[in-house]
Design a protein around this motif. Structure first.
Motif, PDB file in Angstrom:
ATOM      1  N   ARG A  92       0.853  -1.204   0.000  1.00 35.29           N
ATOM      2  CA  ARG A  92       0.000   0.000   0.000  1.00 35.29           C
ATOM      3  C   ARG A  92       0.887   1.251   0.000  1.00 35.29           C
ATOM      4  O   ARG A  92       0.708   2.165   0.802  1.00 35.29           O
ATOM      5  CB  ARG A  92      -0.962  -0.050   1.199  1.00 35.29           C
ATOM      6  N   TYR A 105      -4.782   7.928   8.625  1.00 40.71           N
ATOM      7  CA  TYR A 105      -5.038   6.491   8.442  1.00 40.71           C
ATOM      8  C   TYR A 105      -6.500   6.191   8.721  1.00 40.71           C
ATOM      9  O   TYR A 105      -7.083   6.721   9.648  1.00 40.71           O
ATOM     10  CB  TYR A 105      -4.158   5.663   9.398  1.00 40.71           C
ATOM     11  N   TYR A 150      -7.200 -10.654   6.095  1.00 39.94           N
ATOM     12  CA  TYR A 150      -7.245 -10.098   4.735  1.00 39.94           C
ATOM     13  C   TYR A 150      -7.939 -11.099   3.795  1.00 39.94           C
ATOM     14  O   TYR A 150      -7.696 -11.074   2.592  1.00 39.94           O
ATOM     15  CB  TYR A 150      -5.837  -9.770   4.234  1.00 39.94           C
ATOM     16  N   HIS A 177     -11.970  -7.828  11.005  1.00 35.74           N
ATOM     17  CA  HIS A 177     -10.971  -6.789  10.728  1.00 35.74           C
ATOM     18  C   HIS A 177     -11.643  -5.601  10.042  1.00 35.74           C
ATOM     19  O   HIS A 177     -11.347  -4.452  10.337  1.00 35.74           O
ATOM     20  CB  HIS A 177      -9.869  -7.391   9.835  1.00 35.74           C
ATOM     21  N   GLN A 241      -6.809   2.587  19.141  1.00 33.16           N
ATOM     22  CA  GLN A 241      -5.730   2.950  18.206  1.00 33.16           C
ATOM     23  C   GLN A 241      -5.911   4.356  17.641  1.00 33.16           C
ATOM     24  O   GLN A 241      -4.954   5.106  17.509  1.00 33.16           O
ATOM     25  CB  GLN A 241      -5.688   1.940  17.039  1.00 33.16           C
ATOM     26  N   THR A 330      -0.203  -0.257   8.068  1.00 29.35           N
ATOM     27  CA  THR A 330       0.208   0.661   9.126  1.00 29.35           C
ATOM     28  C   THR A 330       1.627   0.477   9.625  1.00 29.35           C
ATOM     29  O   THR A 330       2.108   1.315  10.397  1.00 29.35           O
ATOM     30  CB  THR A 330      -0.714   0.503  10.359  1.00 29.35           C
TER      31      THR A 330
HETATM   32  N1  LIG Z   1      -5.474  -1.628  12.878  1.00 26.13           N
HETATM   33  C1  LIG Z   1      -5.889  -2.649  12.412  1.00 26.13           C
HETATM   34  N2  LIG Z   1      -5.199  -3.599  11.775  1.00 26.13           N
HETATM   35  C2  LIG Z   1      -3.834  -3.429  11.333  1.00 26.13           C
HETATM   36  C3  LIG Z   1      -3.723  -2.617  10.088  1.00 26.13           C
HETATM   37  C4  LIG Z   1      -4.493  -3.164   8.965  1.00 26.13           C
HETATM   38  C5  LIG Z   1      -4.299  -2.473   7.651  1.00 26.13           C
HETATM   39  O1  LIG Z   1      -4.428  -1.241   7.555  1.00 26.13           O
HETATM   40  O2  LIG Z   1      -4.053  -3.190   6.676  1.00 26.13           O
HETATM   41  C6  LIG Z   1      -3.007  -2.891  12.477  1.00 26.13           C
HETATM   42  O3  LIG Z   1      -2.905  -3.588  13.469  1.00 26.13           O
HETATM   43  O4  LIG Z   1      -2.446  -1.795  12.408  1.00 26.13           O
END
Ligand SMILES: N=CN[C@@H](CCC(=O)O)C(=O)O
Ligand SMILES: [Zn+2]
Length: 422
Positions: A92, A105, A150, A177, A241, A330
């Motif tokens: 990404r 984000y 995913y 997720h 988060q 991330t």
């Molecule tokens: N925050 C949620 N899940 C992942 C990131 C997932 C993504 O953006 O692909 C994390 O731990 O940072």
């Protein structure tokens, strides 16, 4: 150079495949991260098969079949990376560039990776995961968790769980997720709690939920955690988060093994987390284990979020872990050393505290710590007699160099379950 064969989940014997003994002597600093927090100078240790059989002063070391001179280098436990998302295809970069240019984000990017992941074959996905494990091991990681998350449909979540189970030590189900585009959130939550959970169960030990705005609400998260607990899985939560929210409180309510990210914590959040450790004795590792707060500093920097308050958590009596959170959105790194460096330089942890969070803390978050040799498996994340021989030799005389020499690759050699991996 990592031997790909060493990435197998279960290993025994040494590099030659026998069960002879190896003494590593002339260790400048042996940071055990054991229950007594011992840091030994001029030390030695003996490995027999997959286990540590002796630790002490170099001058007292017993004879062994093989002798390795550490030449004054430091030895610590291999990193225990308790939070990653390794089962993905694609990257990404464009999203990252936009973020560095000021975008914030959001969870929506997960859909991009889901599309890329669904489009590759089983063999390709396996190769990608295996390469990521090898990259982590080459930097000193010896015990590794990965989540699914995913796939986001029954077939692809089950495939992700199956592939992860063959490549990493611990697998966490993260069907919760993101709600896939076009799905009704409540119906998708039903799927996560029902057929998807049934399909992944043979491969996973843990379940997780991304409880955050743009992902899963408190009620949906509660449903996911209840279903997973009823199915016998251990629990964790992605919480707090992107802002204060119900993630930590839910993790405490469900006695989750960990709550991860923890960037935005209220005073009651910290107090409640500390409360979960009230009956646990850090000197003996006995008593009911609380909820570990897992800090993910590489993620915090890459998403330009405030660093998790690791210092305050430790001072309040919360056990913390540090993990790399390798994922394409991330935190596209598996460098635990980078996390430790950041924890010391920016989060105000001592070197010992930062290394502890990245070794013993990770083991605690995964229920694999000292004194907890579940399922006949040996404890990881600390160096003591009987524990799994997961060692990290540094190209440095002390662990302090991890923070003192930021960015310098300091891994000299790595043993994983008694097997020389690097
Ligand atoms: N925050 C949620 N899940 C992942 C990131 C997932 C993504 O953006 O692909 C994390 O731990 O940072
Ligand atoms: Zn995550």
């Amino acid at each position: 150079m990592v031997d790909p064969a060493l990435n197998n989940r279960v290993m025994s014997g040494n590099r030659n495949g026998n069960s002879g003994s190896t003494v590593i002597t002339n260790i400048g600093e042996l940071m055990t991260q054991d229950l007594e927090h011992r840091v030994l100078k001029d030390a030695a240790m003996v490995i027999e098969g997959e286990r540590i059989s002796w630790i002490g002063a170099a001058k007292d070391a017993p004879a062994a079949d093989e002798m390795i001179d550490a030449e004054g280098r430091a030895v610590l436990p291999g990193w225990v990376d308790s939070h990653s998302h390794l089962v993905f295809a694609g990257d990404r970069t464009a999203e990252f560039e936009a973020r560095m240019a000021g975008e914030s984000y959001s969870a929506g990017g997960i859909a991009v990776t889901t599309g890329a992941t669904r489009s590759v074959s089983d063999d390709e996905l396996t190769r990608l995961v295996r390469d990521r494990v090898a990259e982590a091991v080459s930097q000193g990681t010896t015990y590794l968790e990965s989540k699914t998350g995913y796939g986001l449909d029954v077939e692809n979540e089950a495939r992700s769980a199956r592939i992860a189970a063959a490549e990493v030590d611990e697998v966490t189900y993260l069907g919760a997720h993101l709600v896939p585009k076009g799905s009704d959130p409540e119906e998708y939550t039903d799927l996560v709690c029902g057929p998807m959970l049934d399909a992944v169960l043979p491969y996973v030990r843990w379940a997780d939920v991304f409880c955050e705005r743009g992902a899963f609400t408190e009620d949906q998260s509660r449903r996911v955690l209840t279903a997973a607990r009823d199915a016998g899985l251990g629990l964790r939560v992605h919480g707090n988060q992107l802002g204060e929210g119900p993630g930590v409180a839910l993790a405490v309510e469900f006695a989750a093994a960990s709550v991860d990210h923890v960037n935005y914590l209220s005073d009651p959040d910290i107090r409640d987390l500390a409360g979960t450790w009230a009956g646990w004795d850090p000197a003996t590792g006995s008593g009911p284990r609380g909820t570990v707060a897992t800090c993910l500093p590489a993620c915090d920097l890459s998403t330009r979020q405030p660093l998790a308050p690791g210092r305050e958590l430790i001072d309040a009596g919360v056990q913390i872990a540090m993990a790399a959170n390798c994922n394409p959105g991330t935190s596209y790194t598996s460098s635990m050393a980078f996390c430790v460096t950041t924890a010391v330089l920016q989060m105000h942890l001592s070197v010992h505290e930062a290394v502890r969070a990245a070794t013993y803390g990770g083991a605690l978050a995964l229920g694999r710590e000292s004194g907890n040799d579940v399922d006949g498996e040996r404890a990881v994340g600390s160096l003591a007699v009987g524990h799994r021989a997961d060692l990290h030799l540094l190209k440095a005389p002390s662990a302090t160099h991890l923070a003192y020499r930021p960015g310098i690759p300091l891994t000299h050699s790595v043993w994983r379950a008694g097997v020389r991996a690097v």
